[in-house]
Enzyme design. Structure first.
Site, PDB file in Angstrom:
ATOM      1  N   LYS A 200      29.566   4.769   7.565  1.00  0.00           N
ATOM      2  CA  LYS A 200      31.124   3.854   7.864  1.00  0.00           C
ATOM      3  C   LYS A 200      30.561   2.804   8.844  1.00  0.00           C
ATOM      4  CE  LYS A 200      34.010   3.363  10.356  1.00  0.00           C
ATOM      5  NZ  LYS A 200      34.580   2.312  11.022  1.00  0.00           N
ATOM      6  N   GLY A 258      33.489   9.823  20.614  1.00  0.00           N
ATOM      7  CA  GLY A 258      32.688  10.810  20.211  1.00  0.00           C
ATOM      8  C   GLY A 258      33.354  12.192  20.478  1.00  0.00           C
ATOM      9  N   GLU A 276      25.534   9.546  20.149  1.00  0.00           N
ATOM     10  CA  GLU A 276      24.951   8.543  21.373  1.00  0.00           C
ATOM     11  C   GLU A 276      25.883   7.868  21.744  1.00  0.00           C
ATOM     12  OE1 GLU A 276      24.194   5.157  22.793  1.00  0.00           O
ATOM     13  OE2 GLU A 276      23.283   4.617  21.004  1.00  0.00           O
ATOM     14  N   CYS A 310      24.486  -0.626  24.919  1.00  0.00           N
ATOM     15  CA  CYS A 310      24.829   0.797  25.388  1.00  0.00           C
ATOM     16  C   CYS A 310      24.234   1.010  26.527  1.00  0.00           C
ATOM     17  CB  CYS A 310      24.674   1.912  24.599  1.00  0.00           C
ATOM     18  SG  CYS A 310      23.062   2.064  23.508  1.00  0.00           S
ATOM     19  N   GLU A 407      32.124   1.715  31.336  1.00  0.00           N
ATOM     20  CA  GLU A 407      31.385   0.817  30.652  1.00  0.00           C
ATOM     21  C   GLU A 407      32.102  -0.443  30.342  1.00  0.00           C
ATOM     22  OE1 GLU A 407      28.197   1.337  27.214  1.00  0.00           O
ATOM     23  OE2 GLU A 407      30.137   2.133  26.830  1.00  0.00           O
TER      24      GLU A 407
END
Length: 509
Positions: A200, A258, A276, A310, A407
């Site tokens: 996906k 996640g 991750e 990231c 982030e």
């Protein structure tokens, strides 16, 4: 092979878009299930847009639960009854190397797709992303015939050994910042292990993933082994992560998603999960560093790929002896960082991937100002259209500020000062994340001490973004668990089976 998709939505490779921009030809816009390009069961499509202008690039078939069910069914059939898991590792490696050849042959076209879909630099796509994708495939092609268990020294009249078998059907959910690399980072070891896969891709960047499905078919990957279902997280992604017939999910993306994937896995069939996730990586510059080199490295660490990476070194800690000189040179470097069309070879930084991310970054910049950080340069949109943001540098940043903790995923550097090695380590670890860190020093003792003290999955000393297929990559803390790259990545896609056989007349025990 079935229809290549709604080719009427494509545009000529050398044709002009808005303002004379180069827009690549778009050949594949449908779902790829069981070796065929097909419409979504619902008939629905969604738009993928060019971040340079905000204009629609193509209409993509939109997968939802019904389509994911079909893709998983195809993958299960290919796993249970197909030849891919039953091929020798050598045979799988030959197919994977052929796929790598095809990626190299189509590198210019694929780099253009990622450039138009994600705002990535065309030149770097050609010389970094595409060669790295082929290298990743070849690395794991080399591993395919080296999967073996162990002989066990079992007490008593028994013989024991282990087998390492493919885990089964793997769901792969990848982000939009590196569409090509993320695809092969997950797919390559899964293929080598003998698994079958449902991918996906991010809804913002589906184009190259569909092209790779086409190339896989040409390379000889059997039908059902690779399936690609573009769609949205709450529908296609949720259906994949909660599917009772998926054995494992490999995800790269945000911590929020996640968590949702782990919850779905727990509520369904307790499938294996590897994550991750985000990062807020520190770049630590010591007094003995070459300031020009450190400024160049720090600028690259946060402005590369418009900060949409990231491991971006977005928290830059500079020791007090060189801090003032570093700040002055960092601002100058940021002002010289050219923002513009990613298809222009002179450009250093293209647009953010879409309007949502563009507005998110600008919101964080406003939060930084409102919380008391000092904006030295940048901080504004640039250009007449598209999602471009100036390289941005803040000073007077405190550890508790939002821009130092969350982030941002954009070209925003937070510059902070420290005195001692111990203080630098404490500040570097003052984050919920632990994906990467950078150290710039000429002192080997400092490099060793800090690299062992920072809680991060990857530490770069006097370099940054030094990735290699043989170097395991993953995070500590809320940056996730499980590793991509290296032979250790194969573990996510293999099960260990123990076989014990009675040997009653063995002459030895």
């Amino acid at each position: 092979m079935g229809s290549t998709g709604d080719c009427g939505n494509g545009k000529a490779a050398d044709g002009g878009g808005a303002g004379g921009l180069v827009v690549p030809e778009i050949k594949f816009t449908k779902l790829f299930i069981n070796g065929e390009f097909v419409d979504a069961a619902s008939g629905k499509t969604f738009e993928t847009r060019d971040p340079r202008t905000g204009d629609v690039l193509a209409h993509i078939a939109e997968a939802d639960k019904a389509d994911v069910d079909l893709a998983v069914k195809a993958a299960r059939e290919a796993f249970e009854h197909g030849k891919w898991p039953r091929m020798s590792g050598y045979e799988r490696s030959r197919v994977m190397n052929k796929l790598a050849d095809l990626v190299e042959q189509h590198a210019d076209e694929l780099a253009a797709l990622d450039g138009a879909d994600a705002g990535k630099l065309l030149t770097l796509g050609k010389i970094i992303d595409m060669p790295a994708a082929a290298q990743m495939l070849r690395y794991y092609a080399g591993a395919a015939d080296k999967i073996h268990g162990e002989s066990l020294r079992v007490a008593g009249k028994y013989q024991g050994y282990t087998l390492r078998e493919p885990i089964g059907v793997v769901g792969v959910i990848i982000p939009w910042n590196f569409p090509t690399m993320m695809f092969f980072l997950k797919v390559s070891p899964a293929l080598a292990a003998g698994c079958t896969i449902v991918v996906k891709p991010a809804e913002q960047t589906p184009l190259s993933a569909l092209y790779y499905a086409h190339l896989a078919k040409l390379a000889g990957v059997p039908d059902g082994v690779i399936n690609v279902v573009p769609g949205f997280g709450p529908t296609a992604g949720a259906a994949l992560s909660s599917h009772m017939d998926v054995d494992s999910v490999a995800f790269t993306g945000s911590a929020e998603i996640g968590r949702a994937i782990m919850e779905s896995a727990a509520r369904s069939n307790l499938k294996n999960v590897s994550l991750e996730l985000g990062g807020k990586s520190p770049m630590i510059v010591f007094d003995d560093a070459d300031v020009d080199m450190a400024v160049s490295l720090s600028s690259l660490a946060v402005f590369f790929n418009k900060g949409e990476i990231c491991v971006a070194g977005s928290r830059v800690y500079v020791q007090e002896g060189i801090y003032d000189e570093f700040v002055k040179k960092a601002v100058e470097a940021a002002k010289n960082w050219k923002v513009g069309d990613p298809f222009d070879a002179a450009t250093n930084m293209g647009p953010q991937v879409d309007k949502v991310q563009f507005e998110r970054v600008l919101k964080y910049i406003e939060i930084g100002k409102n919380e008391g950080a000092t904006l030295l340069t940048g901080g504004k949109p640039t250009g007449d259209k598209g999602y471009y943001i100036e390289p941005t540098i803040f000073v007077d940043v405190k550890e508790e500020m939002t821009i130092a903790q969350e982030e941002i995923f954009g070209p925003v550097m937070s510059l902070m000062k420290f005195k001692t090695v111990e203080e630098a380590i404490e500040k570097a670890n003052c984050t919920k994340y632990g994906l990467a860190a950078g150290i710039v020093t000429k002192n080997l003792n400092i490099a060793n001490m800090v690299s062992r003290s920072v809680r991060a999955g990857t530490v770069w000393v006097n370099c940054y973004f030094a990735f290699d297929p043989d170097a395991p990559f993953g995070g500590y803390k809320m940056s996730g668990f499980g590793r991509d790259q290296g032979m250790v990545a194969m573990d996510k896609y293999l099960q260990v089976k123990t076989v014990i056989t009675a040997v009653p007349d063995s002459p030895w025990y």
